[in-house]
Each structure stands twice: as C-alpha cells, then as structure tokens.
Design a protein around this motif. Sequence first.
Motif, PDB file in Angstrom:
ATOM      1  N   GLY A   1     -14.933  20.706  10.366  1.00  0.00           N
ATOM      2  CA  GLY A   1     -15.361  21.426   9.170  1.00  0.00           C
ATOM      3  C   GLY A   1     -16.241  20.570   8.292  1.00  0.00           C
ATOM      4  N   SER A   2     -15.804  19.332   8.028  1.00  0.00           N
ATOM      5  CA  SER A   2     -16.569  18.385   7.222  1.00  0.00           C
ATOM      6  C   SER A   2     -16.053  16.984   7.523  1.00  0.00           C
ATOM      7  N   PRO A   3     -16.918  15.981   7.639  1.00  0.00           N
ATOM      8  CA  PRO A   3     -16.453  14.612   7.864  1.00  0.00           C
ATOM      9  C   PRO A   3     -15.639  14.101   6.679  1.00  0.00           C
ATOM     10  N   VAL A   4     -14.721  13.166   6.959  1.00  0.00           N
ATOM     11  CA  VAL A   4     -13.913  12.570   5.902  1.00  0.00           C
ATOM     12  C   VAL A   4     -13.963  11.052   6.008  1.00  0.00           C
ATOM     13  N   ARG A   5     -13.646  10.413   4.907  1.00  0.00           N
ATOM     14  CA  ARG A   5     -13.483   8.958   4.880  1.00  0.00           C
ATOM     15  C   ARG A   5     -11.988   8.667   4.933  1.00  0.00           C
ATOM     16  N   ALA A   6     -11.553   7.873   5.921  1.00  0.00           N
ATOM     17  CA  ALA A   6     -10.138   7.536   6.088  1.00  0.00           C
ATOM     18  C   ALA A   6      -9.916   6.063   5.765  1.00  0.00           C
ATOM     19  N   VAL A   7      -8.955   5.786   4.893  1.00  0.00           N
ATOM     20  CA  VAL A   7      -8.600   4.420   4.489  1.00  0.00           C
ATOM     21  C   VAL A   7      -7.076   4.319   4.482  1.00  0.00           C
ATOM     22  N   LEU A   8      -6.578   3.150   4.879  1.00  0.00           N
ATOM     23  CA  LEU A   8      -5.139   2.903   4.823  1.00  0.00           C
ATOM     24  C   LEU A   8      -4.846   1.980   3.643  1.00  0.00           C
ATOM     25  N   GLN A   9      -4.106   2.489   2.652  1.00  0.00           N
ATOM     26  CA  GLN A   9      -3.666   1.669   1.519  1.00  0.00           C
ATOM     27  C   GLN A   9      -2.271   1.138   1.820  1.00  0.00           C
ATOM     28  N   SER A  10      -2.096  -0.173   1.686  1.00  0.00           N
ATOM     29  CA  SER A  10      -0.814  -0.794   2.035  1.00  0.00           C
ATOM     30  C   SER A  10      -0.281  -1.620   0.882  1.00  0.00           C
ATOM     31  N   SER A  11       1.036  -1.656   0.768  1.00  0.00           N
ATOM     32  CA  SER A  11       1.710  -2.557  -0.169  1.00  0.00           C
ATOM     33  C   SER A  11       3.031  -2.968   0.457  1.00  0.00           C
ATOM     34  N   GLN A  12       3.519  -4.132   0.053  1.00  0.00           N
ATOM     35  CA  GLN A  12       4.722  -4.683   0.671  1.00  0.00           C
ATOM     36  C   GLN A  12       5.642  -5.255  -0.403  1.00  0.00           C
ATOM     37  N   THR A  13       6.953  -5.029  -0.214  1.00  0.00           N
ATOM     38  CA  THR A  13       7.972  -5.579  -1.111  1.00  0.00           C
ATOM     39  C   THR A  13       9.064  -6.233  -0.270  1.00  0.00           C
ATOM     40  N   ARG A  14       9.492  -7.439  -0.689  1.00  0.00           N
ATOM     41  CA  ARG A  14      10.603  -8.114  -0.020  1.00  0.00           C
ATOM     42  C   ARG A  14      11.631  -8.515  -1.066  1.00  0.00           C
ATOM     43  N   THR A  15      12.859  -8.058  -0.852  1.00  0.00           N
ATOM     44  CA  THR A  15      13.971  -8.332  -1.780  1.00  0.00           C
ATOM     45  C   THR A  15      13.547  -8.085  -3.224  1.00  0.00           C
ATOM     46  N   LEU A  16      12.950  -6.917  -3.440  1.00  0.00           N
ATOM     47  CA  LEU A  16      12.535  -6.430  -4.764  1.00  0.00           C
ATOM     48  C   LEU A  16      11.307  -7.124  -5.331  1.00  0.00           C
ATOM     49  N   ASP A  17      10.732  -8.098  -4.606  1.00  0.00           N
ATOM     50  CA  ASP A  17       9.533  -8.790  -5.085  1.00  0.00           C
ATOM     51  C   ASP A  17       8.297  -8.264  -4.354  1.00  0.00           C
ATOM     52  N   PRO A  18       7.235  -7.863  -5.092  1.00  0.00           N
ATOM     53  CA  PRO A  18       6.003  -7.438  -4.417  1.00  0.00           C
ATOM     54  C   PRO A  18       5.318  -8.631  -3.753  1.00  0.00           C
ATOM     55  N   VAL A  19       4.859  -8.440  -2.511  1.00  0.00           N
ATOM     56  CA  VAL A  19       4.257  -9.548  -1.760  1.00  0.00           C
ATOM     57  C   VAL A  19       2.917  -9.144  -1.155  1.00  0.00           C
ATOM     58  N   GLY A  20       2.139  -8.357  -1.895  1.00  0.00           N
ATOM     59  CA  GLY A  20       0.778  -8.097  -1.463  1.00  0.00           C
ATOM     60  C   GLY A  20       0.397  -6.636  -1.394  1.00  0.00           C
TER      61      GLY A  20
END
Length: 460
Positions: free
Chosen positions: A225-244
């Motif tokens: 129907g129409s081209p799209v832009r696909a991106v993967l957004q990621s985030s990580q948490t370990r033992t309640l601390d954000p790590v990236g």
Amino acid sequence: MSPTRAFRVAATSARVLTGVVVAAACVAGVVVAVPLQWPTVTHEAAQADVTPLPGDTVLVCNGDFRAIGRNTADSLQMVPAASPRLTVDGSSEAPQSSLLSVEDLEGSGGVQRLTGAVEGRTAPLIGATESVSLAEADLSGFAAAPCRPASTESWLVGGTVETGAEDLIVLTNPGAVPSTVSLVAYGSVRGSTSVIVPAESQVALPLTSLASGSDLPVVHVTATGSPVRAVLQSSQTRTLDPVGVDLQDSVAAPQQHPVFPGIEVFESDGDNSRMAVLRLLSPERDAQATVTVRAVGESAVVREFTVDLTAEQPLEMSLSDLTPGQYTVAVDANEPVLTGVRIQDGAGPQSDFAWVMPAPEFDDSLLVAVPEGPAATLFLVNDEESDAIVQLETPGGGDPVEITVPAGSSASVDIDGDTVYSVNTSGPVHAQVAMIAPGALAAWPVWPTAGAQQSITVYP
C-alpha cells in the motif's frame, strides 16, 4: 559392335559422368554455403532511450523516544521520554520539513518528514540524523539514528525479549495512503502479525507481542500500500538500574559480504562475554559464513573463524575475547545472510549499548550528518585492490580533509558533532559513524544516496 552403337554407349557414358560431376558440385556448394551468412530481411521496431525524471528526495526521521510501562494501570501505554535533536542540511538548500502524526503517543511532538525538491533532472542530497540523551530513573544512555527513506521490505536484526528489555518496533508511513505491514519473527519460536499504519503517521508495538519466548529474534518487515520506515527502539534495565538505550536501523536485505567498519570492544570488570556479540541468520538455506576480524588501520587478520548456519535459525557468537580496541569485522557467506553486532561499554549503571548494522559500499557523493553528542569518529574500509582517497568537506567551507584508505585495509578520522559533511571518494568504500563517551554509545552505517535514474528503452 557397330560404330553407331559404340557412339551411343560413349555418349551415354559421357552424360552419366557429367551428371555425377554436376551432382557432386551441387552437394559441395550446399555444404560450403550452409555456414555462410544468408541474406535476410529484417525489420527493427522503432525505439528510443528515455531517462525518467527523478522524484523528490524524501527522508523519514524517528521522532520522540518512547517510554513504556510507566503507567501501572496500563503497562502497554507509551509516553514521550525525550524529543530528538536534529542535525540536517541539503546539497542545494535546507529541505522542507513537515510533521507526521503519532496517534498512539499522547503529547508527541510528531515525526519529521524531510523533502528535497528536484531541480531540473537532479534530486538533491540530504543529510539528517537525530539523537537523544536520557538520564531518567528507567531510561539512561545515548541513541542516534539517521533519517532515511521508507521501503517496502526491511529486516530488524537486533533486539531481545529477555527480562529487563523493552524493545519496540517503530513503523512510520510518510505516504498519502495507508500501509498494511506484515511482520515475521525468526527465532526459536516463530511469530507473525500484521498492523495497519495510517497515511502520514507513526505507530509502534512491543517486540514481545510478536516474538515472545523467542531468543535472538530477527524480524522481517513487509509493507503493502505504501512503504514504511522500520526502526527498533531498545532499552535495558538490570536490577532496577537502566543500562542503555538504542535506535537500531533496519537493513534492506540479506547479503553475502556484510562489513562492519568500526567495532569498539570494551573492557569490563566482570563477564566480558557480552561486550561484543555477532548475530547471524540465513533466512532461506543452510549456509557457512567465515568471519574475519582486523584491527582498524591494519590489513593483518587478528581472528578468523567459520560458522555453520541452519536456515531460519539465528545464531550468536561472542567477539569479546578480542583485546579492547577498534576492529573491522567482515563476513563472507556462501548464501545471503543477515548480521548485526551488539557492543556495550559496561554491565552496570551508567553504561550503554548499541546495535551496529553492516555498512553498504558506496562510490558516489553523499552527505553525512553527525548530531550533537559524544566524540564522533568516521571509520572507512576499502575492500578494493587500489587505495581510495576520501574527502570530507563542510558546507560552510574551509579546507577539505583527505583520508587515504589503503587497499584491503581501513582508516578512521575524528569528526565534529552537530555538523553535516559532504563526502566524496575516489573508489568504493564502506563507512560508519560512531559516537562514544562513558555511558553514551551510538553507531550507524553511512548509507549511499538513492541511485541515479537509469535510462530505459521505449518501443512506441
């Protein structure tokens, strides 16, 4: 025998002999004539070579970085966590900007669509990259990704559904008609779904909704129907601390010789096995891939190994036994494969990670936008048999910078943030931008410009 009868016999014999000679001559003539070019009658249809006019250059950006799970009453609700900073310029003038709507993200500032209008028969070059810095209780790190054209088919190679990960598939439709997007996740558990992306809008869905229970997911995205832009957004948490956090771009298709120009291997006080990891997938047939690692600026092989791949089954290999430093990683496979490298600069708080995609080869002029953020480096790889001269120049003027990339080797150069560079090369090269500081890490390939329009033959 009478003289008359003798004459008749002689005459008859002469006629027979003459007939034999003539027949033999005819046969010889036919044999000789067969391989010769016989005259033919041909009619050539009227035709003309026509070069189509190029279309406008249209790039789609990424928009707000999304946070999910902040509302305890609705764990799937997404809210804007940070608005991106955009660095952009064009070869003729600044591109026109318009906003795409984001209906599933209340309070969003929209997604920028950048358009460079055709001038004469030339589509303008545009360089644009967005970046975000986050330092919140649930999100921390640096992420950057270029604005790119939409496409009908793409692959997302990184991502995870392990505990502590919040990965989102972000789909943006810059077109004037809705797009039906089919997503298929490869891994230990296959999953599939479809989603409608309205015209001129963006939607997102959690990776877990597609690949729950699957380790090492790789997602195939197909739009109709129409081209799209696909991106993967990621985030990580370990033992309640954000790590990236990370924004990982998609790749167009599997390839047999993916190249990663600048892979940074960090040292960790703990387990080094996850500091640099290579993910591989052969989506169609069993394959064998040879991985070659060289230090940046060197042609000598530091490490080489062969991996057997089972069709449709992703595989990961650790590169963390390498001495900390900067490396070029190349893969040679007997079948087209998908690849990505995940790097991280630590395992605890104030650390960050990035998924790095292979850099395609280019030999034409292009613009590279370097956003605001940590110190930036441009990595270059030359697979050819002769040296390549790469020239960097800023639109504002100043003396250009020339980098010699030796044949069969690589090179790197420090570059400035919040700057758009014009890049010209004397030969084909691969290139990647990396931005690195403690707790801030991002890397992405330099993508070639859209190909020039080729002439086509028209038959009236």
